[in-house]
Design a protein around this motif. Structure first.
Motif, PDB file in Angstrom:
ATOM      1  N   VAL A  51      42.779  37.216  28.881  1.00 12.25           N
ATOM      2  CA  VAL A  51      41.427  37.755  28.765  1.00 12.25           C
ATOM      3  C   VAL A  51      40.645  37.048  27.672  1.00 12.25           C
ATOM      4  N   GLN A  52      41.283  36.837  26.494  1.00  6.48           N
ATOM      5  CA  GLN A  52      40.599  36.152  25.404  1.00  6.48           C
ATOM      6  C   GLN A  52      40.192  34.746  25.796  1.00  6.48           C
ATOM      7  N   CYS A  53      41.030  34.106  26.589  1.00  6.70           N
ATOM      8  CA  CYS A  53      40.712  32.740  27.030  1.00  6.70           C
ATOM      9  C   CYS A  53      39.503  32.742  27.954  1.00  6.70           C
TER      10      CYS A  53
ATOM     11  N   LEU B 134      37.332  43.136  34.071  1.00  7.58           N
ATOM     12  CA  LEU B 134      36.255  43.567  34.954  1.00  7.58           C
ATOM     13  C   LEU B 134      35.262  42.451  35.217  1.00  7.58           C
ATOM     14  N   LEU B 135      34.952  41.678  34.176  1.00  6.56           N
ATOM     15  CA  LEU B 135      34.014  40.574  34.355  1.00  6.56           C
ATOM     16  C   LEU B 135      34.582  39.530  35.308  1.00  6.56           C
ATOM     17  N   VAL B 136      35.893  39.305  35.233  1.00  8.43           N
ATOM     18  CA  VAL B 136      36.526  38.363  36.155  1.00  8.43           C
ATOM     19  C   VAL B 136      36.455  38.895  37.582  1.00  8.43           C
ATOM     20  N   LEU B 137      36.743  40.201  37.719  1.00  9.88           N
ATOM     21  CA  LEU B 137      36.652  40.813  39.057  1.00  9.88           C
ATOM     22  C   LEU B 137      35.238  40.693  39.603  1.00  9.88           C
ATOM     23  N   HIS B 138      34.254  40.924  38.756  1.00  3.21           N
ATOM     24  CA  HIS B 138      32.871  40.832  39.195  1.00  3.21           C
ATOM     25  C   HIS B 138      32.515  39.417  39.630  1.00  3.21           C
ATOM     26  N   THR B 139      33.108  38.413  38.981  1.00  3.10           N
ATOM     27  CA  THR B 139      32.816  37.023  39.315  1.00  3.10           C
ATOM     28  C   THR B 139      33.487  36.616  40.621  1.00  3.10           C
TER      29      THR B 139
ATOM     30  N   GLN C 126      36.133  49.735  40.210  1.00  2.00           N
ATOM     31  CA  GLN C 126      37.151  49.594  39.169  1.00  2.00           C
ATOM     32  C   GLN C 126      36.607  49.999  37.803  1.00  2.00           C
ATOM     33  N   CYS C 127      35.330  49.738  37.571  1.00  4.24           N
ATOM     34  CA  CYS C 127      34.726  50.105  36.295  1.00  4.24           C
ATOM     35  C   CYS C 127      34.638  51.622  36.168  1.00  4.24           C
TER      36      CYS C 127
ATOM     37  N   ARG D 249      27.491  50.179  29.556  1.00  5.19           N
ATOM     38  CA  ARG D 249      26.587  49.026  29.522  1.00  5.19           C
ATOM     39  C   ARG D 249      26.886  48.074  30.674  1.00  5.19           C
ATOM     40  N   PHE D 250      28.192  47.899  30.970  1.00  2.00           N
ATOM     41  CA  PHE D 250      28.572  46.996  32.054  1.00  2.00           C
ATOM     42  C   PHE D 250      28.040  47.509  33.394  1.00  2.00           C
ATOM     43  N   LEU D 251      28.124  48.836  33.603  1.00  2.00           N
ATOM     44  CA  LEU D 251      27.610  49.405  34.848  1.00  2.00           C
ATOM     45  C   LEU D 251      26.092  49.255  34.952  1.00  2.00           C
ATOM     46  N   MET D 252      25.415  49.398  33.823  1.00  2.00           N
ATOM     47  CA  MET D 252      23.970  49.199  33.838  1.00  2.00           C
ATOM     48  C   MET D 252      23.610  47.743  34.109  1.00  2.00           C
ATOM     49  N   ALA D 253      24.464  46.831  33.645  1.00  2.00           N
ATOM     50  CA  ALA D 253      24.211  45.422  33.926  1.00  2.00           C
ATOM     51  C   ALA D 253      24.420  45.122  35.401  1.00  2.00           C
ATOM     52  N   LEU D 254      25.385  45.841  36.038  1.00  2.00           N
ATOM     53  CA  LEU D 254      25.636  45.620  37.459  1.00  2.00           C
ATOM     54  C   LEU D 254      24.533  46.225  38.322  1.00  2.00           C
ATOM     55  N   ASP D 255      24.059  47.401  37.908  1.00  2.00           N
ATOM     56  CA  ASP D 255      23.048  48.117  38.690  1.00  2.00           C
ATOM     57  C   ASP D 255      21.967  48.597  37.739  1.00  2.00           C
TER      58      ASP D 255
END
Length: 900
Positions: A793-795, A834-839, A849-850, A871-877
């Motif tokens: 994840v850090q990478c 989650l960001l990887v899944l979104h990508t 998943q979020c 915040r991540f959900l707001m960024a998605l929608d």
């Protein structure tokens, strides 16, 4: 001021103002060069029986002062020897003086019209001649039409560097005198062109000679420095490296002066608008070009704005700077590594610094291994050198630490003194006669609490053993071993072996025989190196490599027959490998590394000598030498490290260099691991997995009227580079074992992350053309450690999205990693996926998943993670519908805010 010579008004009118001052190497004659082409000479005489500037303190007064202040008080009491300066004679040079040199037997003058070089002896020779001259036009090796504009000479190398008016540089030696030849046919000098400018910016203007490393530096008109290696006196002087100015030419200006430190490890470059320092092979150090010009001018600190000349004093402890349009002299105190005074594996492993009056010790080595190594500046402890010893014997010429860091010994002009780090107490000689009876020459080393010193007296050479537990005097000597010749260097190797290399080109092997109350030396072998090592004085360090069977069960008297010897000659690391033939032992000598400023054979480090699988007697520092310490495995135990002025180089197994001489490719060596650092590395801290180094910072503050240069401790992880080499060679077992040794370090996950970044970047740049990917091996190695998911994840957070597909080509699907993180309760790590899944997947899947992770975070009471997920959900929608639905599923009611 000890002496002054005033020139009269008529002298200045007739001979011209002073242009330069020269000093004969033995300091018995001073020569003043004038603008009208005259040399005004003065004799210097030091009266040993008379002292001046003595301050007598009343005996009734009690001075309560710090250790450093007591040195000043001792100096005031002792005063200084009286110096007499008397006019000697005036020498007129009709052809004009371009440049002059004062040597042991003569003054060498380059004249203007005609262009020639004139040698003027201090006293006439047996035939009554005092002057000899050679026109430059008759020097066949000198470019036609050129005259000499600059000259430097080194006494120990018996070599000079001349710079011509066309910017060419020459290595020059004076021919032996031949009285049978007439003055017309006499050729005084033999020279070889070493620097041809080609372009105007590369024309040579200044020169410096480094006898320790056999280097000739030529400062060019454009600010660059070309450094050449003098391999012999027959003109074999190739280019070694180039030193680039630390700033643009508009910032630095032209080079005004060049000078190597007396120990050869440091080059100081003076510019029109500042100065810079670099190591012998070009590693940048401090410079003045970060200084604020307006602040420097307001504080009248001209030494930051440009220098016209410089000189080393106090054995290289201080640097005197001369600034243009400034009548003041500026003294810059220099700090150097103890390795520059005494080359020893202990000084490299337990590195400490040495200034003119202090030892600077790093106490970070005493911290627990699990704590890593701190870069806190407060861990550098300043220890004032014993004032009584420093007053009489400065400058300090040699300093050595014990392997465990408990003891330090120093040696000045005469005698020695030693210090206990734990008790903070110095021990010096009680009797001045005993202290002045010998000089340390050839180095020192520690064996347990016993100091071993190679010494020279008025009528003998030898090795002396002093116990730290006893006082320092002739009667408390533990052991004295007489040598037939002076020692060049001594070193401890293995558990109890002492190597002594002498000027007669013989390497002696001693065993340290420890009894209940004393330690003695027993010679068990020697190796004559005549015809192998041509110049013993050029050897800086000696150690050897013994086969494992000889270390465990061999007879010490046979060590010489089985040993492969490592010599550091100038800057060349030389391997002398032995083999047995029908005609007896045969030795093959090969240069395995060039430009070596220092090297470190890990076999010589106390904490790495013992293998868990072998029963070996305890080492002297057994209380700190744990066989379970990181790096104590056999892999790094046999590593060989060196610094070449650019990067740290490492052979993982020194036995790879011991290729049988019968093979056809015995001249080929495996490539070392190269580790780049942006600071000067001073030690490889094996048990912490880092390279320790120092950086410099120039500080100017508004509340101070002076600038300061401070040291900053820096570290660089070497573990990722070693693991990358193991994996690239397919040795996954060695990589796994090495990683396991370091897994308890607090920054071990970061080291694995750095490894992943390095390999991933290389993989992305190379494309997918490789048949076998190194990245797959790295991922396989990481999967064996509990921080595996966090490292991935850090990478991803620190790399571009375009690199993710290359990374996840060798990883399980992101959904699977997400599930594993949740199963292990690593909710924050799961959030990172989650960001990887979104990508990689559609919006609905990542939103589901979020929401799921948000429910788990609420259940665990991790409000910070809940905020991030919201915040991540707001960024998605951006409409907020997804977040409202998630809160509704969690039975969380939104309370509307009323306005007003």
């Amino acid at each position: 001021v000890l002496a002054v010579a005033h020139r009269s008004i008529s002298s200045v009118r007739n001979y011209g103002p002073n242009v330069a001052v020269l000093l004969r190497p033995d300091a018995s004659i001073a020569v003043v060069q004038t603008s009208n082409g005259f040399l005004v000479t003065y004799s210097l005489a030091v009266d040993l029986s008379t002292r001046v500037y003595q301050q007598i303190h009343e005996g009734s007064k009690q001075y309560k002062s710090a250790q450093a202040d007591r040195f000043i008080i001792e100096q005031e009491r002792a005063g200084f020897r009286e110096v007499n300066l008397k006019f000697r004679m005036v020498i007129r040079i009709d052809a004009g003086i371009a440049v002059a040199l004062a040597l042991d037997n003569e003054v060498v003058v380059a004249t203007k019209r005609p262009a020639a070089v004139q040698c003027i002896r201090w006293t006439p020779d047996d035939a009554g001649r005092q002057t000899s001259t050679e026109l430059t036009s008759r020097m066949a090796w000198l470019h036609k039409g050129s005259s000499i504009v600059a000259m430097v000479h080194d006494r120990s190398m018996s070599l000079a560097v001349w710079i011509g008016s066309d910017g060419r540089a020459y290595a020059v030696q004076k021919r032996p005198e031949t009285p049978e030849r007439s003055e017309e046919t006499q050729r005084l000098f033999r020279g070889y062109e070493i620097h041809s400018p080609g372009e105007g910016v590369f024309e040579g203007t200044k020169a410096a000679i480094n006898a320790r490393f056999s280097l000739l530096a030529i400062g060019c008109r454009g600010g660059e420095i070309h450094v050449y290696t003098a391999k012999d006196y027959a003109g074999n002087i190739p280019l070694s490296h180039k030193v680039v100015a630390p700033a643009s030419f508009a910032t630095t200006g032209s080079i005004t002066c060049l000078s190597y430190s007396p120990d050869g490890y440091c080059l100081v470059i003076g510019y029109e608008h500042g100065w810079a320092i670099c190591s012998a092979y070009g590693k940048p150090g401090a410079n003045s070009f970060s200084a604020d010009t307006s602040t420097s001018e307001s504080n009248e600190e001209r030494w930051l704005l440009g220098i016209s000349d410089l000189s080393w004093i106090n054995g290289g402890s201080d640097l005197v700077l001369v600034c243009p349009s400034d009548t003041r002299l500026w003294a810059l105190e220099m700090t150097k590594s103890a390795v520059t005074t005494c080359f020893s594996s202990a000084n490299i492993a337990r590195t400490f610094l040495l200034s003119g009056s202090n030892l600077i010790i790093n106490r970070g080595f005493d911290a627990p291994i699990a704590a890593g190594i701190s870069t806190d500046a407060s861990l550098w402890q300043q220890v004032p050198i014993a004032p009584a010893y420093l007053m009489k014997q400065r400058p300090i010429r040699s300093a050595i630490s014990s392997h465990d860091g408990r003891y330090i010994a120093i040696a000045g002009k005469r005698g020695l003194a030693h210090y206990s780090v734990r008790s903070g107490r110095w021990k010096t000689f009680d009797d001045a006669g005993d202290e002045n009876a010998f000089v340390v020459r050839g180095g020192m080393c520690w064996y347990q609490h016993v100091l071993i010193a190679a010494v020279e007296t008025d009528d003998s050479y030898g090795v002396r053993l002093y116990s730290r537990e006893l006082g320092l005097n002739e009667r408390s000597l533990v052991h004295v071993e007489v040598l037939p010749a002076a020692a060049v260097t001594i070193s401890i190797t293995g558990q109890d072996s002492l190597l002594v290399y002498t000027y007669e080109n013989v390497l002696y092997h001693y065993i340290l025989n420890t009894l209940s109350t004393t330690v003695s030396l027993v010679q068990v072998g020697q190796l004559a190196l005549n015809g192998i090592v041509r110049a013993p004085a050029r050897v800086r360090a000696v150690t050897w490599i013994l086969p494992d069977f000889q270390l465990r069960d061999g007879d010490p008297s046979q060590d010489v027959a089985h040993a492969s010897v490592l010599f550091l000659v100038d800057a060349n690391l030389v391997l002398l490998q032995s083999s047995t033939t029908e005609n007896g032992p045969k030795y093959d000598m090969r240069v395995i590394a060039h430009n070596v400023e220092y090297f470190d054979l890990m076999r010589d480090q106390g904490s790495l000598l013992v293998s868990p699988s072998q029963s070996v007697p305890e080492s002297p520092s057994s209380e700190i030498a744990s066989t379970t310490a990181p790096g104590a495995d056999w892999g790094l135990r046999d590593s060989l490290w060196y610094f070449d002025g650019t990067s740290i180089q490492c052979w993982l197994d020194v036995k790879d260099l011991l290729i049988p001489l019968s093979t056809e490719n015995h001249g080929d060596f495996p490539q070392p691991v190269s580790i780049q650092t942006d600071f000067y590395p001073i030690a490889v801290v094996m048990d912490r997995g880092v390279v320790l180094g120092l950086d410099t910072e120039l500080m100017q503050r508004g509340d101070m009227h002076f600038a300061m240069i401070r040291h900053t401790t820096r570290t660089h992880l070497f573990l990722p580079h070693i693991l990358q080499r193991n994996l690239s060679e397919g040795d996954t077992a060695a990589a796994s074992l090495l990683a396991l040794r370091y897994q308890d370090l607090p920054y071990f996950p970061h080291a694995l992350e750095v490894l992943l970044h390095m390999v991933l970047d290389d993989e992305v740049d190379a494309g997918s053309g490789k048949e076998k990917s190194l990245l797959a091996s790295v991922v396989s190695l990481l999967s064996g450690f509990p921080d595996y998911l966090d490292i991935i994840v850090q990478c991803t957070r620190k790399t571009e999205v375009r690199s993710w597909r290359t990374l996840f080509r060798y990883l399980p699907p992101p959904q699977q990693l997400f599930e594993e993180s949740i199963e292990k309760g690593m909710l924050k790590t799961a959030g990172g996926y989650l960001l990887v899944l979104h990508t990689f997947q559609d919006l609905d899947t990542s939103s589901e998943q979020c929401v799921r992770l948000l429910e788990l975070a609420r259940g665990e009471g991790d409000l910070d993670l809940c905020k991030e997920l919201a915040r991540f959900l707001m960024a998605l929608d951006g409409s907020g519908d997804t977040l409202r639905e998630a809160l509704s599923r969690m039975d969380v009611k939104l309370v509307p805010h009323s306005l007003g």
